[in-house]
Design an enzyme around this catalytic site. Sequence first.
Site, mmCIF file in Angstrom:
data_model
loop_
_atom_site.group_PDB
_atom_site.id
_atom_site.type_symbol
_atom_site.label_atom_id
_atom_site.label_comp_id
_atom_site.label_asym_id
_atom_site.label_seq_id
_atom_site.Cartn_x
_atom_site.Cartn_y
_atom_site.Cartn_z
ATOM 1 N N TYR A 88 9.699 9.219 -12.650
ATOM 2 C CA TYR A 88 10.729 10.052 -13.261
ATOM 3 C C TYR A 88 10.236 11.336 -13.912
ATOM 4 C CZ TYR A 88 13.799 6.193 -12.233
ATOM 5 O OH TYR A 88 14.511 5.231 -11.573
ATOM 6 N N PHE A 135 17.893 -1.791 -20.794
ATOM 7 C CA PHE A 135 19.257 -1.648 -20.267
ATOM 8 C C PHE A 135 19.219 -1.321 -18.790
ATOM 9 C CE2 PHE A 135 17.817 2.208 -22.440
ATOM 10 C CZ PHE A 135 17.914 3.178 -21.459
ATOM 11 N N SER A 141 10.838 1.349 -14.116
ATOM 12 C CA SER A 141 10.161 0.247 -13.435
ATOM 13 C C SER A 141 8.770 0.674 -12.991
ATOM 14 C CB SER A 141 10.987 -0.217 -12.227
ATOM 15 O OG SER A 141 11.240 0.867 -11.342
ATOM 16 N N GLU A 142 8.642 1.955 -12.631
ATOM 17 C CA GLU A 142 7.348 2.543 -12.273
ATOM 18 C C GLU A 142 7.245 3.899 -12.967
ATOM 19 O OE1 GLU A 142 5.913 1.628 -8.026
ATOM 20 O OE2 GLU A 142 8.091 1.756 -7.812
#
Length: 416
Positions: A130, A416, A125-126
């Site tokens: 990660y 997903f 999402s951003e």
Amino acid sequence: MAADAKGLSPDVRVLRQDDWDKWYDTLIRGFGGVPESAEERQLWNSLTEFDRSIGVWDGDECVGTAGAFSFRLTVPGGASLPVAGVTMVSVAATHRRRGLLTAMMRRQLDDVRAWGEPLAVLTASEPAIYGRFGYGNATVSLTAEIDTTRVRLSVPDGTDDVRVRYAVPADVLGVCEAVYARLVPARPGMLARRPGWERLGVLDPESEREGASPLQCVLAERGGETAGYARYRVKPAWEPSGPHGTVIVEDLAALDPAADAALWRFLFGIDLTSKVNVRGRPVDDAWQYLVSDQRRCRPSLRDSLYVRLVEVGAALEARTYQAPVDVVFEVEDAFCPWNSGRWRLSGDAKGASCERTADAADVALSVRELGAAYLGGVSLASLGAAGRVREVRRGALAETSLAFGAGVPPWLPHGF
């Protein structure tokens, strides 16, 4: 987990079925709090793998969520590798900066290793989140806004032999899935869909149409056999000069160039429209080489699939290499230290081996860069030019970069 500054001791545990509603509500709130339709909620409940999902609990309150779908991912060479599809990650705004995300990532990667899955993958999402956990951006997707009043298609021979007919999306799920399944082994990054996942492609909540039509579908047929399909919506618009509608392509797959061209020709020619919007497509999508004017298609790229090598040796052995390679990697992996150290990779188009070694390093890099390059869509040489990969033995980076390439750019077909 140690107690936080307020004396609380949140509990990370595997998700129980009777906790799903509270867990999922925490996720929805973390992504803005807009409620989903009953159909969407039921589908995600049915797809949730409870034994591969975790929640963080502060007393009776769920304050963190994470899951890992069990997928099979095509890697260079055509092998289908078991992977953990990391998903549904959220931390309650009331519990930020207390180490909850790190705790969930730690637990999750330990679990993935225990499950024997050499890769974890996700969509972010951003993007900034990660990388610190070892995920590298391995694929990009193509978006375009095509002015069909000014752009024409030049189609290949055989296109006129393909029949395009309307179909009810839910009624032709089986034949569409058969087309998709035939394409999966041919491109790195594609996911073999488990039973139930086909329903995601025809999920059609009115709340997400944004003024467009319900989902529509056409099949491309030749000799009575299905050779492709397209799912799309039409968003009508009118200006003083006349109709100015938009065709929004949700999904398209074809088994050969003629079927592919027939589907795009149909989409370009829908009455009362002047624009075709495509998103999440492969960077080498064939329509780009059929159009009369690429500039008026306004192509752009966006990051897509992030890859994390959980077991370096197993992951590098699972794919093949388009040129012979014999290289020693010095891998840095602070979050999963079992990967740190030197690995000798030897392989070619037929197979590979990757084992620990005490030999001198040829190339030094972090597991994040190794993940970015793993599917062949990101060049190790380009990462080296950016200072993210270091060449130790002269010439080793060019040799290794060539070997890691893929004949077909990797592509993630759906989220997903």
